[in-house]
Enzyme design. Structure first.
Site, mmCIF file in Angstrom:
data_model
loop_
_atom_site.group_PDB
_atom_site.id
_atom_site.type_symbol
_atom_site.label_atom_id
_atom_site.label_comp_id
_atom_site.label_asym_id
_atom_site.label_seq_id
_atom_site.Cartn_x
_atom_site.Cartn_y
_atom_site.Cartn_z
ATOM 1 C CE LYS A 202 -1.244 1.302 10.246
ATOM 2 N NZ LYS A 202 -0.743 0.718 8.998
ATOM 3 N NE ARG B 5 5.287 2.317 5.967
ATOM 4 C CZ ARG B 5 5.040 3.458 5.346
ATOM 5 N NH1 ARG B 5 5.705 3.782 4.266
ATOM 6 N NH2 ARG B 5 4.107 4.276 5.802
ATOM 7 C CG ASP C 24 -5.723 1.396 8.359
ATOM 8 O OD1 ASP C 24 -5.416 1.912 7.263
ATOM 9 O OD2 ASP C 24 -5.115 0.430 8.851
ATOM 10 C CG ASP D 27 -10.036 -1.010 10.979
ATOM 11 O OD1 ASP D 27 -9.769 0.180 10.767
ATOM 12 O OD2 ASP D 27 -9.189 -1.925 11.008
ATOM 13 C CB CYS E 239 -4.850 -15.794 16.297
ATOM 14 S SG CYS E 239 -4.407 -14.413 15.231
ATOM 15 N NE ARG F 134 -3.622 0.094 1.716
ATOM 16 C CZ ARG F 134 -4.430 -0.739 2.380
ATOM 17 N NH1 ARG F 134 -4.499 -0.699 3.688
ATOM 18 N NH2 ARG F 134 -5.169 -1.599 1.730
ATOM 19 C CE1 TYR F 135 0.699 4.386 4.305
ATOM 20 C CE2 TYR F 135 0.724 2.108 5.039
ATOM 21 C CZ TYR F 135 0.220 3.388 5.133
ATOM 22 O OH TYR F 135 -0.754 3.667 6.044
HETATM 23 C C1 LIG Z 1 0.044 -0.256 8.871
HETATM 24 C C2 LIG Z 1 0.492 -0.735 7.594
HETATM 25 C C3 LIG Z 1 1.831 -0.615 7.214
HETATM 26 C C4 LIG Z 1 2.870 0.012 8.107
HETATM 27 O O1 LIG Z 1 2.595 1.335 8.346
HETATM 28 P P1 LIG Z 1 3.592 2.165 9.263
HETATM 29 O O2 LIG Z 1 2.903 3.488 9.366
HETATM 30 O O3 LIG Z 1 4.894 2.214 8.544
HETATM 31 O O4 LIG Z 1 3.715 1.448 10.570
HETATM 32 C C5 LIG Z 1 2.188 -1.094 5.980
HETATM 33 N N1 LIG Z 1 1.305 -1.655 5.143
HETATM 34 C C6 LIG Z 1 0.009 -1.761 5.465
HETATM 35 C C7 LIG Z 1 -0.949 -2.371 4.484
HETATM 36 C C8 LIG Z 1 -0.454 -1.313 6.708
HETATM 37 O O5 LIG Z 1 -1.741 -1.449 7.037
#
Ligand SMILES: *Cc1c(COP(=O)(O)O)cnc(C)c1O
Length: 450
Positions: free
Chosen positions: A344, A123, A337, A300, A132, A119-120
């Site tokens: 986020k 990362r 989120d 959520d 779990c 998504r980002y």
């Molecule tokens: C939360 C999340 C992250 C990590 O977000 P950070 O703000 O770097 O902790 C990465 N990918 C997804 C899909 C997330 O939901």
């Protein structure tokens, strides 16, 4: 930690000593999965019609709780107990409203490879286990809980690893699930070894609730293995100060002693922690255990969570009661989120309350209003993104330039975008239909989502 109450409870679970009790595999084998066992072990009794209604809930959202986590419940007042509320089903879970969404974060849509949510820019989230040790009633991935068909095998994990290997912008991998620590040490080590062999993976994060619901999983063998693959970060999920038992604190100390920086992600939950005093105690106790409160999440829009949701104003009120009142280290970032997969979004009370050309007016946590005089002689640097010609020194190998994204693009000197336009904006669609030669067409690059 091993007291008489617990001994009774362990006996009712089939254990006769502390040795079995602190064995994490024993705990998993003896997890409580039915209403009847829950009642028997906790020595409580429900009305027949309530039990029948709850059996219906379990058909959609199954029950599973470790004897350890169950032992934290205050039997005398179990209905109000924060551990009970997080682990015991509620008939309200079947109140699914029209605003609820099965996959509110669109994690399945942003998935370029099995188990990967990308998504980002830099990362990825990597779902490495869908198991779990305990099913949180407030789980955002409730739709997948107990779904045997989505247990990832090595072949599908290898596809995820492959995606990371061929995607050089990924410098941070978050192992999530399910709970990654449900996998055996050997299996986790295989994953870490594969990821560490990828040169562009700088850090690996593990998201786990084990320190909260099954602290005995944090063995010396596990931490000795993890520390071979540094930098490893661990994020855990405490929601109430009562969860920081002696065993939980010992597990956190083991991780911290292995050089693993610890963070915590709390979910704001009605009836559990929607109170500034509870939240302040929680964050302070976390810092005492060397855990940095990282995020506080707005609950959520997943199905079956409506009874846990608070208004956003409650979160802002809690932030107001934390910022300035306690150590900055103990203050998490409050985030929502974005439904639909926007990631986020941080939200904060307002501290900057007005501006003039030369001054900013601010208020502090006590309500004192102050002003900050802006500098008279700030020489603005017109950034053309040519770092080699700039007086500010970067001179770092590998500090590669990347394209501007979103609001950053609107703010940049080097970009002439003046608007960010949603691709399906009806007004812009009308324009492009009526005016073929439109100069401000969103497609011409002056305004786009970048
Ligand atoms: C939360 C999340 C992250 C990590 O977000 P950070 O703000 O770097 O902790 C990465 N990918 C997804 C899909 C997330 O939901």
């Amino acid at each position: 930690m091993w007291n008489d109450d617990m001994k009774d409870l362990a006996l009712r679970c089939g254990s006769d000593g502390a040795k079995a009790w602190t064995d994490w595999r024993w705990q998993i084998r003896h997890s409580v999965r039915s209403i009847g066992t829950f009642e028997r072990v906790l020595d409580i009794r429900l009305e027949d019609d309530e039990r029948a209604a709850l059996e219906q809930t379990l058909k959609t959202f199954p029950l599973c709780v470790t004897p350890y986590y169950l032992s934290l419940i205050d039997r005398e007042d179990f209905r109000n107990d924060p551990v009970f509320k997080q682990s015991f089903p509620s008939v309200h879970e079947l109140d699914i409203s029209k605003d609820d969404i099965s996959d509110p974060l669109s994690e399945d849509k942003d998935s370029p490879a099995p188990g990967i949510t990308h998504r980002y820019p830099d990362r990825v989230l990597f779902h490495v286990s869908n198991l779990c040790s305990m099913y949180c009633r407030h789980c955002t991935r409730k739709r997948k809980v107990g779904d045997k068909d989505s247990v990832p095998d090595r072949a599908s994990l290898a596809e995820g690893i492959d995606y990371i290997r061929r995607t050089p912008q990924v410098r941070d991998v978050l192992l999530s699930g399910g709970d990654p620590l449900m996998l055996s040490d050997d299996h986790i080590e295989w994953l870490l070894k594969e990821l560490r062999a990828i040169p562009h993976v700088e850090i690996i994060r593990i998201g786990t609730r084990m320190p909260v619901v099954l602290p005995y999983r944090i063995t010396d063998e596990l931490t000795a293995m993890l520390k071979k693959y540094h930098p490893i970060w661990v994020n855990t999920h405490f929601n109430h100060p009562r969860e920081l038992s002696k065993s939980a604190r010992r597990a956190l100390a083991r991780l911290a002693d292995a050089g693993i920086p610890l963070g915590n992600q709390t979910v704001l939950l009605a009836g559990v922690n929607d109170c500034p005093r509870i939240m302040r105690k929680l964050v302070q106790k976390l810092v005492q255990s060397r855990v940095r409160p990282y995020y506080m999440y707005q609950c959520d829009l997943s199905e079956g969570l409506s009874h846990f949701r608070t208004p956003v104003s409650k979160g802002l009120e809690i932030m107001e009661c934390l910022i300035g009142h306690t150590s900055g280290l103990a203050v998490p970032t409050y985030v929502i989120d974005a439904p639909g997969g926007g990631g986020k979004i941080p939200v904060m009370p307002q501290y900057a309350i007005s501006w003039a050309t030369h001054k900013v007016v601010l208020r502090n946590f006590e309500g004192v209003i102050t002003s900050y005089k802006e500098p008279d002689s700030y020489e603005p640097i017109n950034c053309d993104r040519d770092c080699d010609k700039c007086q500010l020194t970067l001179k770092l190998d590998g500090a590669v330039e990347r394209p501007l994204i979103g609001i950053e693009k609107l703010l940049a000197d080097s970009d002439d975008a003046i608007t960010l336009v949603p691709a399906d904006n009806a007004r812009y669609q009308r324009r492009s239909q009526t005016d073929e030669a439109a100069t401000d067409d969103p497609e011409d690059g002056r305004g786009s989502l970048g």
